[in-house]
Design a protein around this motif. Structure first.
Motif, PDB file in Angstrom:
ATOM      1  N   LEU A  16       0.832  -1.199   0.000  1.00 51.44           N
ATOM      2  CA  LEU A  16       0.000   0.000   0.000  1.00 51.44           C
ATOM      3  C   LEU A  16       0.870   1.253   0.000  1.00 51.44           C
ATOM      4  O   LEU A  16       0.610   2.199  -0.752  1.00 51.44           O
ATOM      5  CB  LEU A  16      -0.937  -0.001   1.202  1.00 51.44           C
ATOM      6  N   LEU A  19       2.244   1.716  -3.421  1.00 50.99           N
ATOM      7  CA  LEU A  19       1.211   2.193  -4.344  1.00 50.99           C
ATOM      8  C   LEU A  19       0.845   3.651  -4.080  1.00 50.99           C
ATOM      9  O   LEU A  19       0.355   4.339  -4.979  1.00 50.99           O
ATOM     10  CB  LEU A  19      -0.040   1.315  -4.251  1.00 50.99           C
ATOM     11  N   ASN A  20       1.075   4.133  -2.867  1.00 52.87           N
ATOM     12  CA  ASN A  20       0.758   5.515  -2.526  1.00 52.87           C
ATOM     13  C   ASN A  20       1.795   6.511  -3.035  1.00 52.87           C
ATOM     14  O   ASN A  20       1.603   7.713  -2.908  1.00 52.87           O
ATOM     15  CB  ASN A  20       0.594   5.680  -1.007  1.00 52.87           C
ATOM     16  N   LYS A  31      -5.887   0.820  -3.908  1.00 53.49           N
ATOM     17  CA  LYS A  31      -5.368   1.343  -2.642  1.00 53.49           C
ATOM     18  C   LYS A  31      -6.468   1.388  -1.585  1.00 53.49           C
ATOM     19  O   LYS A  31      -6.248   1.020  -0.435  1.00 53.49           O
ATOM     20  CB  LYS A  31      -4.762   2.740  -2.847  1.00 53.49           C
TER      21      LYS A  31
END
Length: 90
Positions: A16, A19-20, A31
Motif C-alpha cells: 500500500l 502504491l501511494n 489502494k
C-alpha cells in the motif's frame, strides 16, 4: 495469533505504501481496497481479504515494476509472493 497472517498484513501494508507513491494514481481503487482489508484484518483477524486483494496488489506492482523497475523493491515483490503462497500450501 497467526504470525503468517500477520506477515501477510505487514507486506500488504508495505505494498500500500508503495502504491501511494506519486505516479500511481491509476490504482486508487486498489489502494482503497487494500486499506479496507488491512483494517478489517486488524479488527477480526480473518485473512481472506488480504489474500484476495493482496493478489491484485501483486499484479499491480508487477505492472509498475515492468514499466519502471526502480519504483518497486524486488524484496517487496518476493515477500508478497511468498506470503500469498502460504494460502496455497495451507
Amino acid at each position: 495469533m497467526d504470525t503468517k497472517n500477520e506477515g501477510l498484513r505487514d507486506v500488504c501494508q508495505e505494498a500500500l505504501e508503495c502504491l501511494n507513491k506519486p505516479g500511481n494514481e491509476a490504482y486508487n481503487e486498489l489502494k482503497s481496497k487494500l486499506e479496507y482489508v488491512i483494517g478489517s484484518y486488524n479488527y477480526d483477524k480473518n485473512p481472506v481479504g488480504l489474500f484476495e486483494i493482496g493478489n491484485l496488489a501483486l499484479i499491480a506492482l508487477e505492472e509498475i515494476s515492468a514499466e519502471k523497475p526502480r519504483k518497486v523493491k524486488k524484496t517487496l515483490l518476493k515477500n508478497l509472493k511468498e506470503n500469498l503462497l502460504q494460502k496455497v500450501e495451507a
